[in-house]
Design a protein around this motif. Structure first.
Motif, PDB file in Angstrom:
ATOM      1  N   UNK A 137       0.851  -1.203   0.000  1.00 14.26           N
ATOM      2  CA  UNK A 137       0.000   0.000   0.000  1.00 14.26           C
ATOM      3  C   UNK A 137       0.885   1.251   0.000  1.00 14.26           C
ATOM      4  N   UNK A 138       0.361   2.321  -0.597  1.00 14.46           N
ATOM      5  CA  UNK A 138       1.098   3.582  -0.639  1.00 14.46           C
ATOM      6  C   UNK A 138       0.195   4.700  -0.127  1.00 14.46           C
ATOM      7  N   UNK A 139       0.812   5.778   0.355  1.00 16.20           N
ATOM      8  CA  UNK A 139       0.013   6.861   0.916  1.00 16.20           C
ATOM      9  C   UNK A 139       0.659   8.210   0.723  1.00 16.20           C
ATOM     10  N   UNK A 140       0.046   9.258   1.307  1.00 17.61           N
ATOM     11  CA  UNK A 140       0.513  10.630   1.078  1.00 17.61           C
ATOM     12  C   UNK A 140       1.895  10.915   1.668  1.00 17.61           C
ATOM     13  N   UNK A 141       2.656  11.781   0.984  1.00 15.96           N
ATOM     14  CA  UNK A 141       3.961  12.201   1.495  1.00 15.96           C
ATOM     15  C   UNK A 141       3.817  13.416   2.402  1.00 15.96           C
ATOM     16  N   UNK A 142       2.721  14.165   2.235  1.00 13.11           N
ATOM     17  CA  UNK A 142       2.428  15.284   3.141  1.00 13.11           C
ATOM     18  C   UNK A 142       1.454  14.760   4.186  1.00 13.11           C
ATOM     19  N   UNK A 143       1.853  14.852   5.449  1.00 15.33           N
ATOM     20  CA  UNK A 143       1.095  14.222   6.513  1.00 15.33           C
ATOM     21  C   UNK A 143       0.814  15.212   7.647  1.00 15.33           C
ATOM     22  N   UNK A 144       0.049  14.740   8.615  1.00 14.58           N
ATOM     23  CA  UNK A 144      -0.194  15.573   9.791  1.00 14.58           C
ATOM     24  C   UNK A 144       0.708  15.100  10.930  1.00 14.58           C
ATOM     25  N   UNK A 145       0.920  15.989  11.889  1.00 14.54           N
ATOM     26  CA  UNK A 145       1.703  15.663  13.086  1.00 14.54           C
ATOM     27  C   UNK A 145       1.110  14.438  13.780  1.00 14.54           C
ATOM     28  N   UNK A 146      -0.241  14.339  13.775  1.00 13.42           N
ATOM     29  CA  UNK A 146      -0.908  13.219  14.435  1.00 13.42           C
ATOM     30  C   UNK A 146      -0.476  11.869  13.858  1.00 13.42           C
ATOM     31  N   UNK A 147      -0.612  11.683  12.528  1.00 11.76           N
ATOM     32  CA  UNK A 147      -0.295  10.390  11.911  1.00 11.76           C
ATOM     33  C   UNK A 147       1.201  10.082  11.913  1.00 11.76           C
ATOM     34  N   UNK A 148       2.023  11.120  11.793  1.00 13.20           N
ATOM     35  CA  UNK A 148       3.473  10.896  11.702  1.00 13.20           C
ATOM     36  C   UNK A 148       4.124  10.681  13.080  1.00 13.20           C
ATOM     37  N   UNK A 149       3.593  11.374  14.121  1.00  9.50           N
ATOM     38  CA  UNK A 149       4.221  11.309  15.451  1.00  9.50           C
ATOM     39  C   UNK A 149       3.293  10.832  16.564  1.00  9.50           C
ATOM     40  N   UNK A 150       2.208  11.596  16.814  1.00  7.94           N
ATOM     41  CA  UNK A 150       1.353  11.305  17.985  1.00  7.94           C
ATOM     42  C   UNK A 150       0.854   9.869  18.015  1.00  7.94           C
ATOM     43  N   UNK A 151       0.264   9.405  16.903  1.00  8.72           N
ATOM     44  CA  UNK A 151      -0.307   8.052  16.866  1.00  8.72           C
ATOM     45  C   UNK A 151       0.763   6.981  17.025  1.00  8.72           C
ATOM     46  N   UNK A 152       2.026   7.345  16.766  1.00  9.38           N
ATOM     47  CA  UNK A 152       3.123   6.384  16.856  1.00  9.38           C
ATOM     48  C   UNK A 152       3.865   6.485  18.187  1.00  9.38           C
ATOM     49  N   UNK A 153       3.244   7.166  19.150  1.00 11.40           N
ATOM     50  CA  UNK A 153       3.820   7.243  20.485  1.00 11.40           C
ATOM     51  C   UNK A 153       5.175   7.952  20.500  1.00 11.40           C
ATOM     52  N   UNK A 168       8.727  21.033   8.043  1.00  9.96           N
ATOM     53  CA  UNK A 168       7.340  21.405   8.370  1.00  9.96           C
ATOM     54  C   UNK A 168       6.720  22.212   7.234  1.00  9.96           C
ATOM     55  N   UNK A 169       5.476  21.862   6.884  1.00  9.32           N
ATOM     56  CA  UNK A 169       4.716  22.646   5.908  1.00  9.32           C
ATOM     57  C   UNK A 169       4.040  23.782   6.669  1.00  9.32           C
ATOM     58  N   UNK A 170       3.393  23.420   7.796  1.00 11.30           N
ATOM     59  CA  UNK A 170       2.968  24.442   8.756  1.00 11.30           C
ATOM     60  C   UNK A 170       3.367  23.932  10.137  1.00 11.30           C
ATOM     61  N   UNK A 171       4.285  24.665  10.816  1.00 10.98           N
ATOM     62  CA  UNK A 171       4.956  24.160  12.027  1.00 10.98           C
ATOM     63  C   UNK A 171       3.990  23.598  13.086  1.00 10.98           C
ATOM     64  N   UNK A 172       4.302  22.365  13.543  1.00 15.88           N
ATOM     65  CA  UNK A 172       3.512  21.720  14.573  1.00 15.88           C
ATOM     66  C   UNK A 172       2.239  21.075  14.062  1.00 15.88           C
ATOM     67  N   UNK A 173       1.990  21.168  12.747  1.00 15.57           N
ATOM     68  CA  UNK A 173       0.706  20.713  12.217  1.00 15.57           C
ATOM     69  C   UNK A 173       0.861  19.800  10.987  1.00 15.57           C
ATOM     70  N   UNK A 174       1.354  20.380   9.889  1.00 11.22           N
ATOM     71  CA  UNK A 174       1.517  19.648   8.621  1.00 11.22           C
ATOM     72  C   UNK A 174       3.013  19.490   8.317  1.00 11.22           C
ATOM     73  N   UNK A 175       3.397  18.290   7.857  1.00 12.58           N
ATOM     74  CA  UNK A 175       4.824  18.014   7.631  1.00 12.58           C
ATOM     75  C   UNK A 175       5.039  17.081   6.442  1.00 12.58           C
ATOM     76  N   UNK A 176       6.298  16.963   5.996  1.00 16.21           N
ATOM     77  CA  UNK A 176       6.667  15.918   5.043  1.00 16.21           C
ATOM     78  C   UNK A 176       6.988  14.688   5.879  1.00 16.21           C
ATOM     79  N   UNK A 177       6.328  13.562   5.614  1.00 11.72           N
ATOM     80  CA  UNK A 177       6.474  12.385   6.478  1.00 11.72           C
ATOM     81  C   UNK A 177       7.943  12.000   6.638  1.00 11.72           C
ATOM     82  N   UNK A 178       8.323  11.634   7.879  1.00 12.65           N
ATOM     83  CA  UNK A 178       9.710  11.270   8.171  1.00 12.65           C
ATOM     84  C   UNK A 178       9.900   9.766   8.095  1.00 12.65           C
ATOM     85  N   UNK A 179       8.799   9.033   7.946  1.00 12.02           N
ATOM     86  CA  UNK A 179       8.809   7.578   7.769  1.00 12.02           C
ATOM     87  C   UNK A 179       7.486   7.217   7.102  1.00 12.02           C
TER      88      UNK A 179
END
Ligand code: 2NL
Length: 348
Positions: A137-153, A168-179
């Motif tokens: 499966x493939x997904x978006x390269x622009x992600x939210x802080x929640x999916x990239x960090x918070x949900x992953x503990x 960061x696309x918008x600091x603390x909110x939208x980012x380019x996924x780091x994984x």
């Protein structure tokens, strides 16, 4: 008047003979058009000129001359039509002769491209896991802080969350996924276990660039969730992968490690293929090469996506595609993969 009449009829007959004689030597459509204008032209054609005397003729003479004019005209028109047809045929034959092609000549080969080495590695890895029942499966390269960090503990003070390390696309909110793990979170939220997915794709980190670090690179992450899943399953699956990818004679070593999203966590090394584990420059005299990070999915992550940690277990792993390709193809600088230097790319 009779003499004049005969004279006129003779002239018409001569005109006919002359026109037909000339026609015989005509070889092109352009010459034929000229001939048509000269003899049959409505404006100043020879036939038209001779017809001009008609009004001066007597009532008896007029039909005689008229019939002769019509007869000559009709003959010339017929001859013209026949000649046109003949020229058309001839020109067609000429064209066919000139444009003749030799269909037996060998064709000109188009230069064929080939797959980029990173795409090849992604395909090789994907094929191995697909045989073990994983879905790609493939997904978006622009992600939210929640999916990239918070949900992953990933805790608030984790170095990965540092403003310096993430784009960061918008600091603390939208980012380019780091994984690629945010896509695994999305997958788990969409379906109930069992889950077996493999997520290849681009990831971004604000790195200082050197022979082994780039700001954009590729990662492949895998995730399996089921009842009764243990660390033994993780080891079995990864050993199977390493043997198919690097050869059955490679040995595996699991080293305890730490990731916020797995507990316990392990880094996986394979025995160095260059020295078979005895130590050489490739493995920096350790006999081992690190290929991936892995672990049992943290209960907090399971709970976050709505799975009951008392019922379900899972394992996950992540590998850098460039790193795997560098080992596979013996490449010593990660920047070659994105440099698009054809001298490099054509070697694959
Ligand atoms: C590495 C390590 C890893 C994971 C990635 C993961 C994803 C979910 C839950 C738990 Cl959704 N874990 N991914 C786990 C362990 C290691 O990557 O060194 N990557 C280059």
């Amino acid at each position: 008047m009779i003499g004049q009449l005969e004279d006129l009829l003779t002239q018409l007959e001569q005109l006919r003979e002359q026109a037909i004689a000339e026609l015989a030597s005509i070889t092109t459509s352009a010459q034929l058009d000229e001939w048509d204008t000269r003899y049959l032209g409505r404006n100043r054609g020879e036939l038209k000129n001779l017809s001009a005397v008609m009004p001066k003729l007597s009532k008896e003479e007029r039909p005689v001359v008229g019939q002769k004019i019509n007869a000559v005209k009709s003959t010339l028109e017929q001859e013209l039509k026949a000649k046109r047809e003949e020229l058309k045929q001839r020109e067609m034959l000429q064209t066919l002769e000139q444009e003749r092609i030799d269909v037996t000549l060998p064709g000109r080969a188009l230069p064929a491209g080939h797959m980029h080495p990173l795409s090849r590695t992604i395909q090789d890895v994907s094929a191995i896991f697909m045989k073990m029942g994983f879905q790609i499966v493939q997904g978006p390269e622009i992600e939210t802080d929640y999916y990239n960090f918070q949900a992953l503990n990933v805790p608030e003070d984790h170095p990965a969350r540092d403003m310096q390390d993430t784009f960061w696309v918008s600091p603390g909110e939208i980012l380019l996924r780091t994984q690629t793990s945010p896509m695994q979170i999305r997958t788990m939220k969409q379906q109930q276990p069992p889950v077996r997915v493999l997520v290849p794709g681009k990831v971004y980190r604000n790195e200082n660039i050197d022979v082994s670090h780039e700001a954009m690179f590729h990662q492949i992450e895998g995730l399996l969730i089921d009842e009764h899943c243990t660390m033994a399953d993780l080891k079995g699956v990864l050993e199977r992968f390493a043997h198919e990818m690097f050869g059955p004679e490679r040995r595996l070593r699991f080293r305890g490690s730490y990731f916020p999203f797995t507990e316990p966590s392990a880094e996986v090394d394979i025995s160095c293929a260059s020295c078979n584990g005895t130590g050489c420059r490739v493995c920096k005299y350790t006999g081992w090469l690190e290929i991936l990070g892995s672990g049992m999915v943290h209960p907090k992550v399971l709970r976050e996506v709505g799975y009951d940690p008392a019922k379900y277990r899972g394992f996950a792993f992540g590998m850098g595609v460039e790193r795997i390709a560098m080992l596979q193809y013996n490449v010593n600088d990660i920047r070659l993969f994105s440099g698009n230097d054809l001298r490099f790319l054509r070697q694959f």
